[in-house]
Design an enzyme around this catalytic site. Structure first.
Site, mmCIF file in Angstrom:
data_model
loop_
_atom_site.group_PDB
_atom_site.id
_atom_site.type_symbol
_atom_site.label_atom_id
_atom_site.label_comp_id
_atom_site.label_asym_id
_atom_site.label_seq_id
_atom_site.Cartn_x
_atom_site.Cartn_y
_atom_site.Cartn_z
ATOM 1 N N GLU A 43 20.994 -21.738 -4.196
ATOM 2 C CA GLU A 43 20.714 -20.493 -4.408
ATOM 3 C C GLU A 43 21.673 -19.469 -4.150
ATOM 4 O OE1 GLU A 43 18.280 -19.030 -5.627
ATOM 5 O OE2 GLU A 43 18.135 -17.075 -4.899
ATOM 6 N N CYS B 93 0.961 -1.192 -0.046
ATOM 7 C CA CYS B 93 0.031 -0.138 -0.058
ATOM 8 C C CYS B 93 0.875 1.293 0.131
ATOM 9 C CB CYS B 93 -0.777 0.034 1.206
ATOM 10 S SG CYS B 93 -1.970 -1.656 1.274
ATOM 11 N N ARG C 31 5.525 0.076 -6.023
ATOM 12 C CA ARG C 31 5.392 -0.967 -4.877
ATOM 13 C C ARG C 31 4.273 -1.914 -5.331
ATOM 14 N NH1 ARG C 31 7.062 0.943 0.002
ATOM 15 N NH2 ARG C 31 5.242 0.097 1.013
ATOM 16 N N ASN D 17 -2.108 2.297 5.999
ATOM 17 C CA ASN D 17 -1.029 1.373 5.684
ATOM 18 C C ASN D 17 -0.777 0.467 6.847
ATOM 19 O OD1 ASN D 17 -1.022 2.435 3.051
ATOM 20 N ND2 ASN D 17 1.273 2.959 3.313
ATOM 21 N N GLY D 18 -0.604 -0.947 6.818
ATOM 22 C CA GLY D 18 -0.314 -1.583 7.815
ATOM 23 C C GLY D 18 -1.341 -2.530 8.142
ATOM 24 N N TRP E 248 -2.953 -2.843 -1.542
ATOM 25 C CA TRP E 248 -2.555 -3.978 -2.042
ATOM 26 C C TRP E 248 -3.320 -5.139 -0.759
ATOM 27 C CZ3 TRP E 248 0.662 -7.886 -0.103
ATOM 28 C CH2 TRP E 248 0.952 -8.710 -0.926
ATOM 29 N N HIS F 66 32.634 -37.686 -4.075
ATOM 30 C CA HIS F 66 32.012 -38.151 -5.365
ATOM 31 C C HIS F 66 32.619 -37.719 -6.784
ATOM 32 C CE1 HIS F 66 30.273 -41.245 -2.809
ATOM 33 N NE2 HIS F 66 29.386 -40.305 -2.196
ATOM 34 N N LYS G 197 23.311 -16.851 -6.883
ATOM 35 C CA LYS G 197 23.181 -15.303 -6.676
ATOM 36 C C LYS G 197 24.323 -14.940 -6.941
ATOM 37 C CE LYS G 197 20.037 -14.606 -6.388
ATOM 38 N NZ LYS G 197 19.027 -15.163 -6.561
ATOM 39 N N GLU H 151 25.276 -14.761 -10.816
ATOM 40 C CA GLU H 151 24.241 -13.732 -11.602
ATOM 41 C C GLU H 151 25.054 -12.401 -11.517
ATOM 42 O OE1 GLU H 151 20.726 -14.676 -9.303
ATOM 43 O OE2 GLU H 151 19.787 -14.220 -11.304
ATOM 44 N N LYS I 235 14.713 -9.757 -15.922
ATOM 45 C CA LYS I 235 13.768 -9.933 -14.775
ATOM 46 C C LYS I 235 12.869 -11.187 -15.253
ATOM 47 C CE LYS I 235 12.857 -9.216 -10.437
ATOM 48 N NZ LYS I 235 13.644 -10.214 -9.325
HETATM 49 C C1 F6R Z 1 17.543 -15.369 -10.004
HETATM 50 C C2 F6R Z 1 16.079 -15.220 -10.844
HETATM 51 C C3 F6R Z 1 15.619 -16.094 -11.815
HETATM 52 C C4 F6R Z 1 14.345 -16.440 -11.755
HETATM 53 C C5 F6R Z 1 13.736 -17.094 -12.858
HETATM 54 C C6 F6R Z 1 12.228 -17.700 -12.803
HETATM 55 O O1 F6R Z 1 17.661 -14.411 -9.311
HETATM 56 O O2 F6R Z 1 15.356 -14.207 -10.347
HETATM 57 O O3 F6R Z 1 16.411 -17.392 -11.764
HETATM 58 O O4 F6R Z 1 14.007 -17.187 -10.483
HETATM 59 O O5 F6R Z 1 13.918 -16.563 -14.130
HETATM 60 O O6 F6R Z 1 11.414 -16.468 -12.537
HETATM 61 P P1 F6R Z 1 10.103 -16.429 -12.086
HETATM 62 O O7 F6R Z 1 10.175 -16.653 -10.616
HETATM 63 O O8 F6R Z 1 9.564 -14.860 -12.348
HETATM 64 O O9 F6R Z 1 9.255 -17.629 -12.750
#
Ligand code: F6R
Length: 604
Positions: free
Chosen positions: A480, A2, A27, A99-100, A75, A503, A484, A487, A599
């Site tokens: 993960e 929100c 947001r 908000n909240g 939201w 192994h 990170k 990337e 993204k």
């Molecule tokens: C890594 C990352 C990607 C997404 C992947 C799937 O930091 O963001 O590996 O996780 O492209 O994306 P979504 O979750 O939007 O299906």
């Protein structure tokens, strides 16, 4: 999430409110509204969906001369995203935006309804305006009624309230949700829940502290602190750079999003935890009828969170669970049986490969569920059921808070299914729920941890590769952590199950092989430690992340000591995110927009 805006002055109030709400769009929201008080008369407009819908509704509404106005992007948390649930909420002669979360709203609502007050919405917010009007009937003045109201609310809030009879004034309160006020050269006043709407209007702003409340009018600023003592505003200069304002002082969106995890997890938990059970209002218990197996499908980071779910579902819900990378699942002619619940996980809800697997499952007649961060995305529209992760908009390409909320949802879902299937006793479920309540604390970034990782990062800028290792649910976390780092640092990193190193990969061990070892105190500690010893004996450089110091490690990132491995998981997650961030910063990379990545991957 929100957003709030407010304005007192002679300029075009409607435009200022709508422009301000636009600045808060990033947001995420699902409905919006404004209320303007001029010459003791209210005009209010609300619309579901994007702000253009509100603009369309208000196109004939002209505001000239002095007015006060409040606006809100909502939201949905309590109640669906409908016009009735959108803010501002009205009483007989007042409007409020908030908000909240008002935690005791159900009790207050019951009391007010028993007195004959009629509620229009399903929101927690609406109680504020009715409670205020009730208090106003007996209070000496409006301020007293407002402060009485605030003292009756439990939870987190940023509130603006306008009321007839005080048509030059906005009443405000802040506790746990951000809010500030700014002044322009003409002494007009602007409120907002973050600085961006004020940029370009105000050069100086006052950020309210928790517990602050009071009123601001055309020529007065009256602030009380949480003890009810009057205090002076403290104005500071406002940056005029919008992008840096959206980053709230952080260097990168990714950094801001790492720091936001505590708040977004609170949102993820909101309304979903009772002491004895997990409440997913959005799920019909019949979703699990006739289900003997769960199949999860996702890509990238979402795949890693899905992998954590396989451990949680089998351990707690005692249901057979498997996970697959969506791009693999698509083309291998998988066998799909109707007693399988098909679950896709996606931050965006648009990832092409994951979306396609959802279509395949639907075509095969399977029940489907999506765990997603974006309402109304393609996957949300297509799946039979949906749980929203509520991470808010994630701008950094490297996912952080979305992952945190996905794992949180899976943990909750494992308890939800455990209850349905009677696979855990009530005491154990209650214990797990109590642990869940501690997660927002465990993901809070401490200065000490961030500083230590900043310093440590300079030792990890070279070498011939990284291994991130962990066992059990810490294996997906290791995957993960490695993703990170890849990337945003462009360094080679692999996630590996600790027990598998001997192994094959142990052949790589030498001082230039960096191993980031996850050593939770409460899950297979001795076994994981032996695996690290094997690497240490071969001279690999080792950094352990653990609550317990380990003498064979070259570096050590300490985490707090907890009673359960899931809390260790969440704090280690933060450490891994910060480590990648700081290595990337030292290498001079574009943290938020790393090369070659997008993204939302809407192509195969
Ligand atoms: C890594 C990352 C990607 C997404 C992947 C799937 O930091 O963001 O590996 O996780 O492209 O994306 P979504 O979750 O939007 O299906």
């Amino acid at each position: 999430m929100c957003g709030i805006v407010g304005y007192i002055g002679r300029k075009n109030t409607k435009e200022i409110l709508l422009e301000g709400l636009k600045e808060l769009e990033y947001r995420g929201y699902d409905s919006a509204g404004i209320a303007v008080l001029q010459n003791d008369t209210f005009e209010s407009y609300k619309a579901v969906g994007k702000l253009v819908n509100l603009e369309e509704k208000t196109k004939d509404f002209i505001t000239q001369d002095f007015a006060v106005g409040i606006g809100h992007t909502r939201w949905a948390t309590h109640g669906k995203p409908t016009e009735l649930n959108a803010h501002p909420h009205m009483g007989e002669s007042s409007y409020v935006v908030h908000n909240g979360i008002i935690e005791n709203y159900a009790t207050l609502k019951k009391e007010l309804m028993a007195e004959g007050i009629h509620f229009l919405s399903q929101t927690d917010t609406e109680v504020i305006v009715h409670l205020f009007e009730k208090n106003l009937r007996s209070a000496k003045n409006t301020l007293e009624a407002f402060s009485q109201t605030i003292s009756q609310l439990h939870g987190a809030y940023a509130i603006l309230l306008v009321t007839k009879g005080e048509d030059e004034t906005i009443f405000f309160a802040k506790h746990g949700s951000p809010m500030l006020v700014g002044i322009d050269a003409q002494n007009d006043k602007y409120f907002a829940s973050s600085d961006t709407p004020l940029i370009g209007h105000c050069s100086d702003v006052n950020y309210f502290d928790d517990g602050d409340y009071g009123y601001i009018s055309a020529d007065e600023i009256v602030i009380f602190d949480k003890m009810g003592q009057k205090k002076n505003p403290h104005f500071t200069k406002l940056t005029q750079n919008k992008l840096s304002a959206q980053k709230n002082g952080f260097r990168f969106f990714m950094e801001k999003e790492i720091y936001e995890q505590s708040d977004v997890i609170i949102d993820t938990l909101l309304g979903r935890l009772s002491d004895k059970e997990i409440v997913f209002d959005e799920l019909d218990a019949s979703l699990f009828e006739g289900i003997n197996e769960i199949k999860l499908c996702a890509c990238g980071t979402s795949y890693h969170s899905a992998l954590t779910a396989t451990y949680l579902f089998e351990r707690y819900a005692k249901i057979k669970t498997s996970v697959e990378v969506a791009s693999e699942f698509r083309y291998r002619s998988p066998i799909m049986s109707r007693d399988t619940l098909f679950v896709v996980i996606s931050q965006s809800g648009e990832t092409a490969d994951t979306l396609e697997t959802l279509k395949m499952a639907k075509a095969a007649g399977l029940k489907t569920l999506v765990i997603c961060n974006v309402d109304n995305s393609s996957m949300v529209r297509l799946a039979d059921a949906c749980i929203l992760t509520r991470a808010g908009v994630e701008k950094g390409v490297a996912s952080t808070k979305a992952f945190a909320t996905q794992v949180m949802v899976f943990w909750m879902l494992s308890m939800y299914v455990a209850k349905l299937k009677n696979s855990l006793d009530a005491l154990e479920i209650a214990k797990q729920i109590a642990l869940m309540r501690q997660v927002p604390g465990s993901v809070k970034v401490s200065d000490a941890m961030h500083e230590r990782i900043k310093r440590l990062s300079k030792r990890y800028l070279h070498g011939h590769g990284f291994f991130f290792i962990g066992r059990d649910i810490f294996y997906p976390l290791a995957l993960e952590g490695a993703l990170k780092l890849k990337e945003i640092s462009y360094l080679h990193a692999e996630g590996y199950p600790s027990g598998e190193m001997k192994h094959g990969p142990i052949a790589l061990a030498d001082p230039e092989l960096f191993t980031i070892a996850l050593l939770p105190q409460h899950l297979l500690y001795d076994k994981a430690k032996s695996n690290v010893e094997e690497l240490s004996a071969r001279d690999a450089t080792i950094c352990t992340i653990s609550a317990l110091e380990f003498d064979k490690a070259d570096d050590f990132i300490p985490i707090n000591s907890y009673e359960d491995y899931m809390l260790e998981f969440f704090e280690m997650m933060v450490a891994l995110q910060l480590l990648s961030l700081e290595i990337s910063v030292r290498l001079g990379n574009d943290v938020d927009m790393p090369r070659n990545l997008a993204k939302s991957v809407t192509v195969e």
